[in-house]
Design a protein around this motif. Sequence first.
Motif, short mmCIF file in Angstrom:
data_model
loop_
_atom_site.label_atom_id
_atom_site.label_comp_id
_atom_site.label_asym_id
_atom_site.label_seq_id
_atom_site.Cartn_x
_atom_site.Cartn_y
_atom_site.Cartn_z
N MET A 54 63.43 99.08 37.33
CA MET A 54 64.61 98.14 37.16
C MET A 54 65.43 98.67 38.24
SD MET A 54 64.80 97.50 33.02
CE MET A 54 63.44 97.00 32.24
N ARG A 55 65.05 98.36 39.46
CA ARG A 55 65.86 98.89 40.61
C ARG A 55 65.51 98.40 41.85
NH1 ARG A 55 62.16 102.13 42.03
NH2 ARG A 55 61.14 103.46 40.67
N PRO A 56 66.06 98.61 43.10
CA PRO A 56 65.25 98.20 44.20
C PRO A 56 63.82 98.91 44.23
CG PRO A 56 67.56 98.30 44.72
CD PRO A 56 67.46 98.83 43.41
N HIS A 57 62.78 98.49 44.81
CA HIS A 57 61.58 99.17 44.56
C HIS A 57 60.79 98.85 46.09
CE1 HIS A 57 57.05 99.43 43.17
NE2 HIS A 57 57.66 100.22 42.41
N ASN A 58 59.94 100.09 46.14
CA ASN A 58 59.02 100.23 47.25
C ASN A 58 58.37 98.89 47.93
OD1 ASN A 58 57.00 103.26 48.61
ND2 ASN A 58 57.72 101.29 49.74
N SER A 59 58.02 98.01 46.53
CA SER A 59 57.21 96.81 47.10
C SER A 59 58.23 95.78 47.62
CB SER A 59 56.55 96.38 45.78
OG SER A 59 57.23 96.16 44.88
N GLY A 60 59.46 96.12 47.58
CA GLY A 60 60.43 95.07 48.03
C GLY A 60 60.94 95.59 49.32
N HIS A 61 60.68 96.68 49.87
CA HIS A 61 61.37 96.94 51.26
C HIS A 61 61.11 96.16 52.38
CE1 HIS A 61 62.30 100.68 49.07
NE2 HIS A 61 61.59 101.56 49.72
N TRP A 62 59.98 95.26 52.27
CA TRP A 62 59.60 94.25 53.18
C TRP A 62 60.87 93.32 53.42
CZ3 TRP A 62 59.24 89.24 52.56
CH2 TRP A 62 59.43 88.66 51.11
N THR A 63 61.77 93.14 52.30
CA THR A 63 62.68 92.14 52.32
C THR A 63 63.82 92.23 53.42
OG1 THR A 63 63.77 92.99 50.63
CG2 THR A 63 62.08 91.61 49.91
N GLN A 64 63.98 93.66 53.64
CA GLN A 64 64.93 93.90 54.52
C GLN A 64 64.79 93.05 55.82
OE1 GLN A 64 64.02 98.29 54.40
NE2 GLN A 64 66.17 98.55 53.84
N ASP A 65 63.64 92.97 56.32
CA ASP A 65 63.56 92.45 57.62
C ASP A 65 62.51 90.79 57.49
OD1 ASP A 65 64.53 94.36 59.22
OD2 ASP A 65 63.07 95.50 58.44
#
Lengths: 400, 400
Positions: free
Chosen positions: B288-299
């Motif tokens: 329940m926080r930003p997660h490694n599997s969502g880092h792609w969303t930055q770019d």
Amino acid sequence: MRPVPAGPYPGTVTFPVVGMVGGGQLARMTHEAGIPLGVRFKLLSDTAQDSAAQVVGDVVVGDHRDLETLRSFARGCDVITFDHEHVPTGHLRALEADGVPVRPGPDALVHAQDKGVMRERLDALGVPCPRHRIVRDPADVAAFAAEGAVGGGSAGSAGFPVVLKTVRGGYDGKGVWLVRDEAEAAVPFRAGVPVLAEEKVEFVRELAANVVRSPHGQAVAYPVVESIQVDGVCDTVIAPAPGLPAERAVRAQELALRIAEELDVVGHLAVELFETGDGRVLVNELAMRPHNSGHWTQDGAVTSQFANHVRAVLDLPLGDPRPRARWTVMANVLGGDYPDMYTAYLHCMARDPQLKIHMYGKDVKPGRKVGHVNTYGDDLADVRERAAHAAGYLRGTIQE
Amino acid sequence: MRPVPAGPYPGTVTFPVVGMVGGGQLARMTHEAGIPLGVRFKLLSDTAQDSAAQVVGDVVVGDHRDLETLRSFARGCDVITFDHEHVPTGHLRALEADGVPVRPGPDALVHAQDKGVMRERLDALGVPCPRHRIVRDPADVAAFAAEGAVGGGSAGSAGFPVVLKTVRGGYDGKGVWLVRDEAEAAVPFRAGVPVLAEEKVEFVRELAANVVRSPHGQAVAYPVVESIQVDGVCDTVIAPAPGLPAERAVRAQELALRIAEELDVVGHLAVELFETGDGRVLVNELAMRPHNSGHWTQDGAVTSQFANHVRAVLDLPLGDPRPRARWTVMANVLGGDYPDMYTAYLHCMARDPQLKIHMYGKDVKPGRKVGHVNTYGDDLADVRERAAHAAGYLRGTIQE
């Protein structure tokens, strides 16, 4: 094949420290762009409340006009760069003599600091500019106007209106006057600083060619944009400039790249241009730092002007400047009568989930640039409407 | 129609302060994403050298396990959110009792802190999970294994291997054991903490469904991604998961949205999933926080997980989660034998001008996550090769 160091594990001590002079929004957004690169960011700011000082960890509060302050600040930095053009040239030379890389260097930066020096140099390079000349007094302005008179104009106002600019210190319409006769021309001389006269160019629109250049001479050119001014302040930027013929766009990019090369600019260079009805592009102003006409790149280009400025001053290879969308529009958010911009987020974000807001942490004052918004998409009319609506709603001039 | 306040001009005093507990890279990147919104960011960090503490202006160094430290920190904050799950539930309840919004709240967060609580709740909701049970000792593990035996398995190892997890405190493969028999099952019990046994799921790959939910119940779902683990640590994330049938992707998104709703999650929720050969998706872990599997969303997405987490905890309308490219790939940069990652920038940036680097400012230690890279484009093989090359070159396992 890179050698692996032997001995005790040294950690990542090689990441450099970028020293940013000036705490405005350009510094704020450059810091934001530098975070992913892992470079350290150190800020010299007038106050601890400045836009960038609010978000940077390592802040020195001090006066950029004081050489000893600059020297002390520079000691912990691997390179010095700028949020503005207000550091005296002599101070920059002193820092260089101390062995601190200053980027852009003083010999380049002076062309963005002094419009007289800039015009002289661009003339020597054969770069197309408005007709211009340093003027001594109102009578000299009248003489300058008469030299450009092409018939018409009543007695005493031949060739007017004329644009007068203080050679140093102007920005956002300040330090610039449009004068209609010799009497009006008296005002700019009251400050006692040199004044540059320029013909009032009958342009069809304003463009900007933004390029970034590194010390080893690599350079990238962003798409040429249209910049729409309201009351002398940038209001909207459209990327790329709609309907600009490819030949003219390339000519503007080549012009900017050539100026960057000839003046040995390091970092971001904005070349503000007039596009005339007969297809010429004339240089209006130069800025050697990230620039309002490049804010669209944060959300509209593969690499933002801020990221590329950081890469350039560190002599790293530059990032791809190409657009990520067919159209990107930037609209500045100015302060208005309604100071509570945060509450306006509810409406703006709900109305347009693709809206990109960039606020500067500044107190709202009427007419002050306190942020901007970016929108992008395939339909220019829609992209423009969304940007204009959000900027207007945040300002308070749109209520629905 | 918004009223215009009368009287002296009040400035932009309404921008809230987000209090982030924990100074890791998630806090660092959340700060980066919060800068454009103009919200103030205040950090509680273990040390002044932590990843986020290097780049945030307003840092309190203190222990998040100490209630008085938390209380003092929270006094200047409009909302409290987290870089990690390590704040004791009781402390969070105390902050709430003080009137500080805690997002996600303690009743939601406990499901990401305690795997036993999480499994019990997901069972009650009918959410598909691996077979599981809290176990008391190695003999109980053997009994659990035998319950799942479906023929095969030699005497004493029927149903093995089994996954054992400490119910609290594990991350990145730590606190997780794959045991092959009763003897091996002794290890996890040595710490004296409760142990959860789970069947070893024969999955074909791991997926993650990332969603963001706000207090007023708005939620967005990112495309379901494939997550490739190496040695128990996330190595590569591909967005969207290649070849995932639309029905299965929607089922995973619905599952994540339902968990967010039922557990009253506020902010980013990552649901790590196993995809099985017969098309089921089973919940592995929750974060329940930003997660490694969502880092792609930055770019790779219109709105990053970090920006949407900030918007959610402030109860602002959420941003568009849709992808901006056909494929986006994230590759983690782990520490290796070669500590000088900055010099490697020259090669990586020159080789791939579209490469997006995100470093965390951490000292390099072998195996430690010190950054990640994102690449995007139309050709998945090319996008994967570029990400893998850059991550490998930065780590030092690729030398050309």
